[in-house]
Design a protein around this motif. Structure first.
Motif, PDB file in Angstrom:
ATOM      1  N   PHE A 175       0.838  -1.191   0.000  1.00 17.15           N
ATOM      2  CA  PHE A 175       0.000   0.000   0.000  1.00 17.15           C
ATOM      3  C   PHE A 175       0.874   1.241   0.000  1.00 17.15           C
ATOM      4  O   PHE A 175       1.914   1.280   0.677  1.00 17.15           O
ATOM      5  CB  PHE A 175      -0.870  -0.029   1.272  1.00 17.15           C
ATOM      6  N   ILE A 176       0.481   2.261  -0.788  1.00 18.75           N
ATOM      7  CA  ILE A 176       1.242   3.512  -0.810  1.00 18.75           C
ATOM      8  C   ILE A 176       0.279   4.686  -0.679  1.00 18.75           C
ATOM      9  O   ILE A 176      -0.756   4.735  -1.366  1.00 18.75           O
ATOM     10  CB  ILE A 176       2.074   3.650  -2.100  1.00 18.75           C
ATOM     11  N   ARG A 177       0.606   5.592   0.260  1.00 13.21           N
ATOM     12  CA  ARG A 177      -0.157   6.840   0.346  1.00 13.21           C
ATOM     13  C   ARG A 177       0.531   7.848  -0.550  1.00 13.21           C
ATOM     14  O   ARG A 177       1.682   8.237  -0.284  1.00 13.21           O
ATOM     15  CB  ARG A 177      -0.223   7.360   1.787  1.00 13.21           C
ATOM     16  N   LEU A 178      -0.144   8.207  -1.658  1.00 13.13           N
ATOM     17  CA  LEU A 178       0.423   9.192  -2.595  1.00 13.13           C
ATOM     18  C   LEU A 178       0.197  10.571  -1.987  1.00 13.13           C
ATOM     19  O   LEU A 178      -0.927  11.080  -1.973  1.00 13.13           O
ATOM     20  CB  LEU A 178      -0.257   9.052  -3.957  1.00 13.13           C
ATOM     21  N   ALA A 179       1.276  11.126  -1.406  1.00 16.42           N
ATOM     22  CA  ALA A 179       1.146  12.399  -0.656  1.00 16.42           C
ATOM     23  C   ALA A 179       1.570  13.571  -1.532  1.00 16.42           C
ATOM     24  O   ALA A 179       2.531  13.413  -2.309  1.00 16.42           O
ATOM     25  CB  ALA A 179       2.007  12.330   0.614  1.00 16.42           C
ATOM     26  N   HIS A 180       0.990  14.626  -1.233  1.00 11.74           N
ATOM     27  CA  HIS A 180      -0.280  15.065  -0.670  1.00 11.74           C
ATOM     28  C   HIS A 180      -1.166  15.584  -1.779  1.00 11.74           C
ATOM     29  O   HIS A 180      -1.921  16.519  -1.582  1.00 11.74           O
ATOM     30  CB  HIS A 180      -0.029  16.202   0.319  1.00 11.74           C
ATOM     31  N   TYR A 181      -0.952  15.032  -2.982  1.00 12.06           N
ATOM     32  CA  TYR A 181      -1.640  15.525  -4.180  1.00 12.06           C
ATOM     33  C   TYR A 181      -1.721  14.349  -5.159  1.00 12.06           C
ATOM     34  O   TYR A 181      -0.954  13.375  -5.011  1.00 12.06           O
ATOM     35  CB  TYR A 181      -0.815  16.671  -4.796  1.00 12.06           C
ATOM     36  N   PRO A 182      -2.634  14.394  -6.148  1.00 10.53           N
ATOM     37  CA  PRO A 182      -2.702  13.294  -7.119  1.00 10.53           C
ATOM     38  C   PRO A 182      -1.380  13.161  -7.868  1.00 10.53           C
ATOM     39  O   PRO A 182      -0.826  14.164  -8.327  1.00 10.53           O
ATOM     40  CB  PRO A 182      -3.835  13.726  -8.063  1.00 10.53           C
ATOM     41  N   HIS A 183      -0.843  11.966  -7.943  1.00  5.07           N
ATOM     42  CA  HIS A 183       0.410  11.747  -8.668  1.00  5.07           C
ATOM     43  C   HIS A 183       0.079  11.478 -10.138  1.00  5.07           C
ATOM     44  O   HIS A 183      -1.068  11.298 -10.509  1.00  5.07           O
ATOM     45  CB  HIS A 183       1.180  10.574  -8.055  1.00  5.07           C
ATOM     46  N   ASN A 184       1.105  11.441 -10.988  1.00  2.41           N
ATOM     47  CA  ASN A 184       0.842  11.307 -12.421  1.00  2.41           C
ATOM     48  C   ASN A 184       0.241   9.942 -12.766  1.00  2.41           C
ATOM     49  O   ASN A 184       0.436   8.956 -12.059  1.00  2.41           O
ATOM     50  CB  ASN A 184       2.115  11.575 -13.232  1.00  2.41           C
ATOM     51  N   GLU A 185      -0.483   9.915 -13.905  1.00  2.00           N
ATOM     52  CA  GLU A 185      -1.229   8.712 -14.278  1.00  2.00           C
ATOM     53  C   GLU A 185      -0.310   7.517 -14.523  1.00  2.00           C
ATOM     54  O   GLU A 185      -0.656   6.372 -14.236  1.00  2.00           O
ATOM     55  CB  GLU A 185      -2.092   8.980 -15.516  1.00  2.00           C
ATOM     56  N   HIS A 186       0.908   7.796 -15.032  1.00  4.85           N
ATOM     57  CA  HIS A 186       1.844   6.689 -15.284  1.00  4.85           C
ATOM     58  C   HIS A 186       2.173   5.968 -13.985  1.00  4.85           C
ATOM     59  O   HIS A 186       2.249   4.742 -13.933  1.00  4.85           O
ATOM     60  CB  HIS A 186       3.133   7.224 -15.919  1.00  4.85           C
ATOM     61  N   ALA A 187       2.351   6.763 -12.918  1.00  5.20           N
ATOM     62  CA  ALA A 187       2.713   6.175 -11.622  1.00  5.20           C
ATOM     63  C   ALA A 187       1.559   5.332 -11.083  1.00  5.20           C
ATOM     64  O   ALA A 187       1.763   4.219 -10.584  1.00  5.20           O
ATOM     65  CB  ALA A 187       3.059   7.285 -10.635  1.00  5.20           C
ATOM     66  N   VAL A 188       0.337   5.851 -11.217  1.00  8.63           N
ATOM     67  CA  VAL A 188      -0.831   5.126 -10.705  1.00  8.63           C
ATOM     68  C   VAL A 188      -1.003   3.812 -11.466  1.00  8.63           C
ATOM     69  O   VAL A 188      -1.213   2.751 -10.879  1.00  8.63           O
ATOM     70  CB  VAL A 188      -2.092   6.005 -10.820  1.00  8.63           C
ATOM     71  N   ARG A 189      -0.852   3.866 -12.787  1.00 14.00           N
ATOM     72  CA  ARG A 189      -1.024   2.637 -13.581  1.00 14.00           C
ATOM     73  C   ARG A 189       0.121   1.648 -13.315  1.00 14.00           C
ATOM     74  O   ARG A 189      -0.098   0.438 -13.256  1.00 14.00           O
ATOM     75  CB  ARG A 189      -1.125   2.984 -15.071  1.00 14.00           C
ATOM     76  N   GLU A 190       1.323   2.168 -13.117  1.00  9.93           N
ATOM     77  CA  GLU A 190       2.455   1.272 -12.847  1.00  9.93           C
ATOM     78  C   GLU A 190       2.266   0.587 -11.492  1.00  9.93           C
ATOM     79  O   GLU A 190       2.478  -0.622 -11.346  1.00  9.93           O
ATOM     80  CB  GLU A 190       3.769   2.048 -12.872  1.00  9.93           C
ATOM     81  N   ALA A 191       1.822   1.349 -10.508  1.00  8.84           N
ATOM     82  CA  ALA A 191       1.561   0.766  -9.181  1.00  8.84           C
ATOM     83  C   ALA A 191       0.478  -0.303  -9.284  1.00  8.84           C
ATOM     84  O   ALA A 191       0.564  -1.365  -8.666  1.00  8.84           O
ATOM     85  CB  ALA A 191       1.118   1.874  -8.222  1.00  8.84           C
ATOM     86  N   GLU A 192      -0.525  -0.044 -10.116  1.00  5.52           N
ATOM     87  CA  GLU A 192      -1.620  -1.012 -10.299  1.00  5.52           C
ATOM     88  C   GLU A 192      -1.097  -2.291 -10.947  1.00  5.52           C
ATOM     89  O   GLU A 192      -1.442  -3.396 -10.554  1.00  5.52           O
ATOM     90  CB  GLU A 192      -2.715  -0.390 -11.171  1.00  5.52           C
ATOM     91  N   ARG A 193      -0.203  -2.121 -11.943  1.00  4.13           N
ATOM     92  CA  ARG A 193       0.368  -3.295 -12.613  1.00  4.13           C
ATOM     93  C   ARG A 193       1.198  -4.124 -11.622  1.00  4.13           C
ATOM     94  O   ARG A 193       1.268  -5.330 -11.708  1.00  4.13           O
ATOM     95  CB  ARG A 193       1.250  -2.874 -13.798  1.00  4.13           C
ATOM     96  N   GLN A 194       1.823  -3.414 -10.670  1.00  4.02           N
ATOM     97  CA  GLN A 194       2.721  -4.110  -9.737  1.00  4.02           C
ATOM     98  C   GLN A 194       2.007  -4.566  -8.460  1.00  4.02           C
ATOM     99  O   GLN A 194       2.614  -5.139  -7.568  1.00  4.02           O
ATOM    100  CB  GLN A 194       3.916  -3.218  -9.394  1.00  4.02           C
ATOM    101  N   GLY A 195       0.690  -4.256  -8.371  1.00  7.35           N
ATOM    102  CA  GLY A 195      -0.077  -4.779  -7.243  1.00  7.35           C
ATOM    103  C   GLY A 195      -0.021  -3.965  -5.970  1.00  7.35           C
ATOM    104  O   GLY A 195      -0.122  -4.498  -4.874  1.00  7.35           O
ATOM    105  N   PHE A 196       0.164  -2.628  -6.096  1.00  4.71           N
ATOM    106  CA  PHE A 196       0.123  -1.780  -4.903  1.00  4.71           C
ATOM    107  C   PHE A 196      -1.267  -1.171  -4.757  1.00  4.71           C
ATOM    108  O   PHE A 196      -1.822  -0.620  -5.722  1.00  4.71           O
ATOM    109  CB  PHE A 196       1.150  -0.655  -4.997  1.00  4.71           C
ATOM    110  N   LEU A 197      -1.834  -1.268  -3.561  1.00  2.45           N
ATOM    111  CA  LEU A 197      -3.051  -0.535  -3.240  1.00  2.45           C
ATOM    112  C   LEU A 197      -2.654   0.923  -3.026  1.00  2.45           C
ATOM    113  O   LEU A 197      -1.553   1.212  -2.536  1.00  2.45           O
ATOM    114  CB  LEU A 197      -3.677  -1.113  -1.973  1.00  2.45           C
TER     115      LEU A 197
END
Ligand code: GCU
Length: 610
Positions: free
Chosen positions: A364-386
């Motif tokens: 699990f990762i808390r993306l602080a303190h603002y929305p991070h870029n879409e590439h990071a969100v999709r990469e985290a999703e591919r790698q299985g991070f909540l």
């Protein structure tokens, strides 16, 4: 061109400009559309006094730098020239690309020339959209000298229909960027991260048909009835950019043998349920981040995406993923690159940070303190991070200012709109460490209702705080508890207060909801060693972690922890020479990837939480 003609044309431009301001909703999954990247070298120059925008009477001028004027004859007076200026990379912050701009906060003008060749337009009467992943903080955008719009907020996408502004052949886009901090902004004047300025995320020219898919949603309606995942129901909705009825849309999940065609209603929308019938639906989870390829096809456009299916919910103090209790082994992270400490803007940038988080044993990762870029969100999703995604309603913002509220709500809406199909995101966070007041409660309460109305499939939270104990009893009391699904709070026992008292501490959290510790921790200079009572040593941080984790383990309903912070990060609030040198040193990793002793304490604790 004499001044009069310039005036005339520009007055004309201004008139047209005002009428033609063309902001449109940023299309869902923009990277799957037909696009031309405008990333790369952009000319830039500094304009501290905003002379390119205001005349010497401080009135907005019609012949500002956005005109990109060029002297036509020897006597012509033009006192700027983009093409003679240096360039910097877009996406990218200006602070780490030009030493003179490292601490610069103000206006910078940037220009990019681009060619529209035939063949870029999808259909004869197709549209051209100009998409910005993010610009920090205020962006005023001009295409071929005409204003297309203004956007504020440094961490969410925005988009303009520039069809009437561009033409075949040579075009140019100019952006006035201003990252000056203001009290009524979101975030406000002070925040503990570097105020990276610039066009920090991708810029795309998107070619779409006149009628195009503006947004779509694909999610699991409910947990599969049968354990094998057959006959699962996928909820599918879609919205066109125009209210066109009878438009045929085919949705295909090849792996699930689903291929259905539906047509839109009078609003250009459709809402259907897809059954997986005999196909087993694998649920997305950190241990099995299963994504399904999906195709949306209609006349003139095909959109491909990867979608994961999961259910996140709470039951009393339990947090359930796909119906099973889960403990969030988390860490907080800023959107700043490892080693180079600049704004992240790619999957590769994210991958390094994700690998560090993985080495902590995190899911699990808390993306602080603002929305991070879409590439990071999709990469985290591919790698299985909540993921926990948050808007920068940080510390004390102008709660009673309606414009500030509209800005915050816009950022919340755009965050949810961009990422509502990402299975990895389980929590929308509305705020961080905000002071109690009626105005604050009203402000955040409105945001909570907006979030709930935009997405009732995820959990809502915010980082509350517990800043003191009486007789070693720490009580969480926050009126916002009634709006959130998970009660989360920051506490800094051992650092900002009660050093070495963690073992004596008790906690009272009077809410029947799961508890997440959204921040705790302390600083250490990597490589500095000494007694555990000596601040800034790795031993001090190690001991603080050991004591805090033992204390947190006693909290009833503890469903997750997010220590502050994955790596040391830049902050203008951290000047201590020889120790901080402009970095917040609470990282478990240094900015150069050095592992601090506390890291191993956390890893060992997370091992037991699997
Ligand atoms: C706060 C805040 C963080 C900050 C941290 C710190 O809790 O939320 O943004 O960096 O504390 O003081 O290090």
């Amino acid at each position: 061109m004499n001044v009069k003609n310039i005036m005339m044309t520009l007055a004309l431009v201004a008139a047209i400009g005002a009428k033609a301001q063309k902001e449109v909703v940023a299309p869902q999954n923009v990277y799957a559309r037909q696009t031309m990247s405008l990333n790369g070298d952009w000319h830039y120059f500094v304009d501290q006094q905003e002379q390119g925008y205001y005349d010497y009477r401080m009135n907005p001028t019609n012949w500002g730098y956005f005109v990109n004027a060029k002297p036509k004859k020897p006597s012509d007076l033009v006192e700027y020239d983009f093409d003679a200026c240096p360039t910097m990379q877009v996406p990218g912050d200006w602070n780490t690309q030009d030493e003179q701009l490292f601490v610069y906060e103000g206006t910078i003008w940037m220009k990019k020339d681009f060619e529209i060749g035939d063949g870029l337009r999808t259909t004869d009467n197709g549209r051209f959209l100009l998409y910005f992943g993010a610009v920090n903080y205020e962006a005023i955008v001009y295409v071929n000298g005409k204003k297309v719009g203004r956007h504020v907020g440094g961490f969410t996408p925005f988009c303009y229909d520039v069809t009437d502004f561009v033409h075949e052949g040579k075009n140019f886009v100019i952006v006035k960027i201003d990252n000056k901090r203001h009290k009524d902004n979101v975030p406000t004047l002070i925040f503990d991260w570097w105020n990276y300025g610039g066009i920090t995320r991708d810029v795309l020219l998107v070619s779409v048909p006149e009628t195009y898919v503006e947004d779509y949603s694909l999610r699991l309606d409910a947990l599969p009835q049968s354990a094998d995942g057959k006959n699962s129901v996928i909820d599918f909705s879609l919205k066109l950019n125009r209210p066109v009825a009878g438009e045929a849309v085919t949705v295909t999940f090849p792996e699930l043998k689903i291929r259905r065609t539906f047509s839109t209603d009078e609003n250009g929308c459709l809402h259907e349920q897809l059954s997986t019938k005999k196909s087993k639906l694998e649920l997305w989870s950190p241990d099995n981040p299963k994504l399904y390829k999906v195709l949306l096809e209609r006349e003139g456009e095909t959109i491909e995406d990867e979608i994961g299916f999961r259910i996140i919910e709470t039951r009393g103090k339990q947090l359930l993923l796909n119906g099973k209790p889960i403990f969030l082994r988390g860490v907080c992270s800023h959107e700043e690159t490892a080693y180079t400490s600049r704004r992240c803007n790619s999957a590769a940038d994210a991958d390094t940070l994700l690998s560090w988080a993985r080495s902590l044993g995190c899911n699990f990762i808390r993306l602080a303190h603002y929305p991070h870029n879409e590439h990071a969100v999709r990469e985290a999703e591919r790698q299985g991070f909540l993921l926990w995604s948050e808007i920068p309603v940080y510390w004390t913002i102008s709660w009673q200012n309606e414009e500030t509220y509209a800005n915050a709500e816009r950022q919340l809406t755009d965050m949810i709109r961009r990422d509502h199909n990402r299975a990895a995101i389980i929590i929308w966070s509305l705020a961080n460490e905000t002071p109690h007041s009626d105005a604050r409660d009203k402000f955040l309460g409105r945001l909570a209702q907006t979030a709930r109305s935009l997405d009732n499939t995820r959990l809502i939270s915010m980082a509350m705080e517990v800043t003191g104990a009486s007789n070693y009893v720490n009580r969480l009391q926050d009126n916002m508890n009634k709006y959130v699904d998970v009660v989360s709070f920051n506490q800094y026992i051992g650092w900002y207060r009660d050093v070495n008292d963690a073992p004596k501490m008790k906690w009272e959290i009077p809410y029947e909801k799961p508890v997440i510790i959204s921040e705790f921790g302390g600083g250490a200079k990597a490589g500095l060693h000494g007694d555990k009572g000596q601040r800034w040593t790795e031993e001090f941080q190690e001991n603080l972690y050991r004591e805090n984790l033992a204390m947190l383990d006693k909290i009833d309903g503890l469903a997750g922890t997010c220590p502050w912070v994955l790596k040391d990060f830049r902050s203008p609030r951290r000047p201590l020479p020889g120790i901080q040198d402009g970095f917040n040193r609470k990282g478990l990793f240094s900015d150069q990837g050095k592992r601090k002793k506390a890291l191993y304490v956390l890893r060992e604790w997370y091992e037991k939480k699997r």
